[in-house]
Scaffold this active site. Sequence first.
Site, PDB file in Angstrom:
ATOM      1  N   HIS A 237     -32.524  43.248-138.077  1.00 61.56           N
ATOM      2  CA  HIS A 237     -33.105  44.380-138.611  1.00 61.56           C
ATOM      3  C   HIS A 237     -33.404  44.663-139.924  1.00 61.56           C
ATOM      4  CE1 HIS A 237     -29.076  46.045-139.967  1.00 61.56           C
ATOM      5  NE2 HIS A 237     -28.658  45.586-139.013  1.00 61.56           N
ATOM      6  N   ASN A 238     -34.338  45.096-140.371  1.00 66.05           N
ATOM      7  CA  ASN A 238     -34.691  45.270-141.751  1.00 66.05           C
ATOM      8  C   ASN A 238     -34.906  43.940-142.536  1.00 66.05           C
ATOM      9  OD1 ASN A 238     -33.091  48.116-141.001  1.00 66.05           O
ATOM     10  ND2 ASN A 238     -34.839  48.444-142.112  1.00 66.05           N
TER      11      ASN A 238
END
Length: 346
Positions: A237-238
Amino acid sequence: MNWTVQEIAARLGGVVHGDADALIAGVRGIEEAGDGDLAFIANRRYRSRLKTTRATAVLVAPGTEEPGRTLIVVADPYVAFGQALALFHPREPERPGIHERAFVDRDARVSPQSSIHAGATVSRGAEIAAGAVLYPGAYVGVDASIGEESVLHPNVTVYDRCRIGKRVILHAGVVVGGDGFGFARPGWENIKIPQVGIVQIDDDVEIGANTTIDRGTMGRTWIRKGAKIDNLVQIAHNVVIGEYAIVVSQAGVSGSTTVGRGVMIGGQAGLVGHIQVGDHAMVAARAGIHKNVPAATIVAGAPHMPHREWLRLEATIPKLPAMRQQLLDLAKRLEALEKKLEGRNS
């Protein structure tokens, strides 16, 4: 279809040395090539094979000469080789339209110039642009978008709201937008943190089979223009993968790490979260990256270190048993000398 050497050179921006009218029927490797084949040499180590190859013509770099051999001189033989393959093996155009056994929600926006195969699913509010292709089993979630001429091979999953740019290729089994691995009190209660962000994949990205790219916890996981990601890669994620970066098979990039432009990450490398890898850095295969990597550097090992230092370390490891024995022998000799000196002093 046959092409003359001159016709091929014109398509590739090359210059012919030799028989410009010779006919070429296909492209093969320098060792397998025979009469009617085009081959290439991109590495100087294989320069001697110009004398023995049976290829009718060979793509070579500037400054290469071989009397009696037909050559096409190009700026980059490997790039030209790829262009020649595309010339002899053009992609078959897809027939536009929605197959009767595809599922397309009535609220989806699907271009009539796209191709939706049997078994593909396009959910509510999703947008499929002109020239896009969804093969059987491909799934596009609610409010997701697929850009022009992008291809989703069989069983690709694009979760809700994720955005896929133009000319993106997602190979079989790719999952875009699964939940990031976010849990509070890990190992005690494992309280799930909702993952409400998206994945954004920019133009001209290619992602290999069974690679997974998690959605952002908030905001986005971002694969930038021209990046190429191999099979079986995990992007958390991210994460941001920079323009034209390369990530090789079985590598893993942990959450909120930023990989710069043109970075090359070798197979089975692992990167911890919340670090930065600078532009054009190179990460060796199986490296363990535990902190920031400066731009334009080469690192290797686990934990990572400068590549030259790692090479010296690796060269030392096989010598350790002999070095250990030498130390033991020296310790025995020292002990014997000490006893001898004690005897003289007593």
